[in-house]
Design an enzyme around this catalytic site. Structure first.
Site, mmCIF file in Angstrom:
data_model
loop_
_atom_site.group_PDB
_atom_site.id
_atom_site.type_symbol
_atom_site.label_atom_id
_atom_site.label_comp_id
_atom_site.label_asym_id
_atom_site.label_seq_id
_atom_site.Cartn_x
_atom_site.Cartn_y
_atom_site.Cartn_z
ATOM 1 N N LYS A 102 53.898 -21.433 13.437
ATOM 2 C CA LYS A 102 54.402 -20.326 12.612
ATOM 3 C C LYS A 102 54.715 -19.065 13.422
ATOM 4 O O LYS A 102 55.554 -18.269 13.025
ATOM 5 C CB LYS A 102 53.393 -19.987 11.510
ATOM 6 C CG LYS A 102 53.322 -21.026 10.404
ATOM 7 C CD LYS A 102 52.393 -20.572 9.293
ATOM 8 C CE LYS A 102 52.259 -21.633 8.217
ATOM 9 N NZ LYS A 102 51.430 -21.179 7.092
ATOM 10 N N ASP B 261 54.268 -17.271 2.390
ATOM 11 C CA ASP B 261 52.830 -17.411 2.125
ATOM 12 C C ASP B 261 52.287 -16.198 1.352
ATOM 13 O O ASP B 261 51.575 -16.361 0.352
ATOM 14 C CB ASP B 261 52.044 -17.572 3.434
ATOM 15 C CG ASP B 261 52.128 -18.990 3.985
ATOM 16 O OD1 ASP B 261 52.406 -19.919 3.201
ATOM 17 O OD2 ASP B 261 51.909 -19.176 5.196
HETATM 18 P P1 NAP Z 1 43.932 -20.144 11.333
HETATM 19 O O1 NAP Z 1 44.996 -19.163 11.675
HETATM 20 O O2 NAP Z 1 43.562 -21.208 12.296
HETATM 21 O O3 NAP Z 1 42.586 -19.280 10.981
HETATM 22 C C1 NAP Z 1 41.388 -19.950 10.662
HETATM 23 C C2 NAP Z 1 40.385 -18.949 10.127
HETATM 24 O O4 NAP Z 1 39.233 -19.667 9.668
HETATM 25 C C3 NAP Z 1 39.899 -17.964 11.176
HETATM 26 O O5 NAP Z 1 39.562 -16.767 10.540
HETATM 27 C C4 NAP Z 1 38.634 -18.671 11.703
HETATM 28 O O6 NAP Z 1 37.653 -17.803 12.219
HETATM 29 C C5 NAP Z 1 38.083 -19.281 10.429
HETATM 30 N N1 NAP Z 1 37.255 -20.436 10.685
HETATM 31 C C6 NAP Z 1 37.653 -21.664 11.087
HETATM 32 N N2 NAP Z 1 36.606 -22.482 11.217
HETATM 33 C C7 NAP Z 1 35.509 -21.757 10.926
HETATM 34 C C8 NAP Z 1 34.106 -22.035 10.884
HETATM 35 N N3 NAP Z 1 33.620 -23.252 11.185
HETATM 36 N N4 NAP Z 1 33.261 -21.054 10.530
HETATM 37 C C9 NAP Z 1 33.733 -19.815 10.238
HETATM 38 N N5 NAP Z 1 35.044 -19.482 10.252
HETATM 39 C C10 NAP Z 1 35.916 -20.443 10.586
HETATM 40 O O7 NAP Z 1 44.271 -20.911 9.972
HETATM 41 P P2 NAP Z 1 45.057 -20.343 8.695
HETATM 42 O O8 NAP Z 1 46.467 -20.745 8.782
HETATM 43 O O9 NAP Z 1 44.719 -18.910 8.511
HETATM 44 O O10 NAP Z 1 44.406 -21.227 7.519
HETATM 45 C C11 NAP Z 1 43.103 -20.964 7.054
HETATM 46 C C12 NAP Z 1 42.777 -21.907 5.896
HETATM 47 O O11 NAP Z 1 43.657 -21.643 4.801
HETATM 48 C C13 NAP Z 1 42.966 -23.385 6.235
HETATM 49 O O12 NAP Z 1 41.975 -24.113 5.557
HETATM 50 C C14 NAP Z 1 44.317 -23.720 5.658
HETATM 51 O O13 NAP Z 1 44.430 -25.081 5.303
HETATM 52 C C15 NAP Z 1 44.315 -22.843 4.405
HETATM 53 N N6 NAP Z 1 45.661 -22.495 3.950
HETATM 54 C C16 NAP Z 1 45.991 -22.841 2.686
HETATM 55 C C17 NAP Z 1 47.246 -22.501 2.218
HETATM 56 C C18 NAP Z 1 47.615 -22.863 0.818
HETATM 57 O O14 NAP Z 1 48.790 -22.850 0.489
HETATM 58 N N7 NAP Z 1 46.654 -23.161 -0.033
HETATM 59 C C19 NAP Z 1 48.166 -21.815 3.023
HETATM 60 C C20 NAP Z 1 47.777 -21.465 4.337
HETATM 61 C C21 NAP Z 1 46.509 -21.822 4.783
HETATM 62 P P3 NAP Z 1 37.626 -17.393 13.777
HETATM 63 O O15 NAP Z 1 38.678 -16.336 13.937
HETATM 64 O O16 NAP Z 1 36.257 -16.866 13.972
HETATM 65 O O17 NAP Z 1 37.912 -18.635 14.558
#
Ligand code: NAP
Length: 297
Positions: free
Chosen positions: A75, A111
């Protein structure tokens, strides 16, 4: 409008680029919408291996694809490969939707707008003057936080395991929208006591959004560290996780008398906005939702 009877030489192709893509529900959701409206479009997913994004984007022009969805991990990386960016994509530094207009590629980020639209339509929740708490500081939190700020939220609290990332996100949102963004402390593993500032912020938050994968199928034992004993009935919890359909995060809020929704709503509305950008037609949201619900219980 071209009506599709079968795939032919006129069929417009829309693609998903990501790595991996095999678990994506977007092909199902988008193809059900195209079929419902009889549009001569097809949506396919491509697993783009690291290092191949540049030629893949070039192929959009060469093969004259109508549009693309971009997902993890591209992205941000895709931005310099595009001809123009929509304002919100530029602000967030992330693109999830591309339109190809005569070889010119325009990047959008649906988003944030999709999240807000789902709140308004499905939860009758207006974010103006609301206190919001974001758990997480990754790409989704950036899109949601930025959109919340632009839509008039009065304050945003961010709690993230990596505090540096929370700071970067807070600075960016604050510099664009001038909203008050507070960084809250994620409890250390060996010291499971919640910071008093986090507890106070939580008590006053009207919307709490889980933007981490905690609680997702496969790691469902985990829960964001929040004072769930203080949940109040006026709160709305929004979990971006949608598999399982009722996450532990949601259950904690429901037990406290609050409302809770899962990330299917955001998935649906970011997809609906992308559909509208490619086709120029109003997205058949209920058709797309029922396609998703057939596979996501
Ligand atoms: P990303 O950029 O990789 O960010 C991941 C986030 O989750 C970071 O803040 C990370 O913290 C935290 N995290 C990951 N593993 C963790 C753990 N074990 N314990 C604590 N914090 C943890 O991913 P993203 O794109 O923002 O997506 C985040 C979530 O939203 C995913 O589950 C994704 O599938 C979901 N999502 C859903 C939609 C939808 O349409 N429903 C759209 C987009 C995303 P750190 O910074 O500390 O690593």
């Amino acid at each position: 409008m071209q009506k599709r009877k079968y795939i032919d030489a006129e069929t417009k192709v829309v693609a998903l680029f990501g790595h991996p893509v095999k678990h994506s529900f977007s092909p199902l959701m988008q193809n059900s919408a195209f079929a419902h409206l009889g549009l001569n479009y097809i949506y396919v997913a491509f697993n783009i291996l690291p290092g191949n994004l540049d030629p893949a984007i070039n192929a959009v022009r060469v093969l004259n694809l109508k549009g693309v969805n971009i997902t993890i991990p591209y992205k941000k990386e895709v931005l310099p490969l595009l001809d123009r960016l929509d304002g919100f994509a530029e602000l967030t530094g992330a693109v999830n939707t591309i339109i190809n207009q005569d070889g010119q590629l325009y990047g959008y980020n649906t988003d944030g707008p999709g999240f807000i639209r789902s709140l308004e339509v499905e939860c009758a929740f207006n974010v103006r003057n609301k206190n919001v708490m974001l758990v997480g500081a990754g790409g989704a939190a950036m899109a949601i936080g930025m959109q919340l700020a632009l839509s008039g939220a009065s304050s945003i609290g961010v709690v993230n395991r990596n505090q540096e990332k929370a700071l970067t996100l807070a600075n960016k949102i604050q510099s664009v929208a001038g909203v008050d963004v507070k960084i809250l402390t994620w409890p250390r593993e060996r010291l499971p006591v919640l910071d008093s500032e986090l507890v106070n912020y939580f008590k006053n938050a009207e919307l709490i959004v889980n933007c981490t994968p905690l609680g997702m199928h496969g790691i469902s034992g985990q829960l964001p560290p929040l004072p769930y004993n203080l949940v109040s009935p006026g709160q709305l919890a929004y979990d971006l996780v949608y598999n399982p359909g009722k996450t532990r995060f949601m259950q904690k809020f429901i037990q406290g008398g609050a409302k809770a929704v899962n990330g299917l709503e955001m998935l649906l509305y970011q997809g609906a906005l992308a559909f509208e950008l490619w086709s120029g037609c109003k997205a058949p949201v209920e058709v797309m939702r029922s396609a998703l619900l057939k596979v996501l219980k």
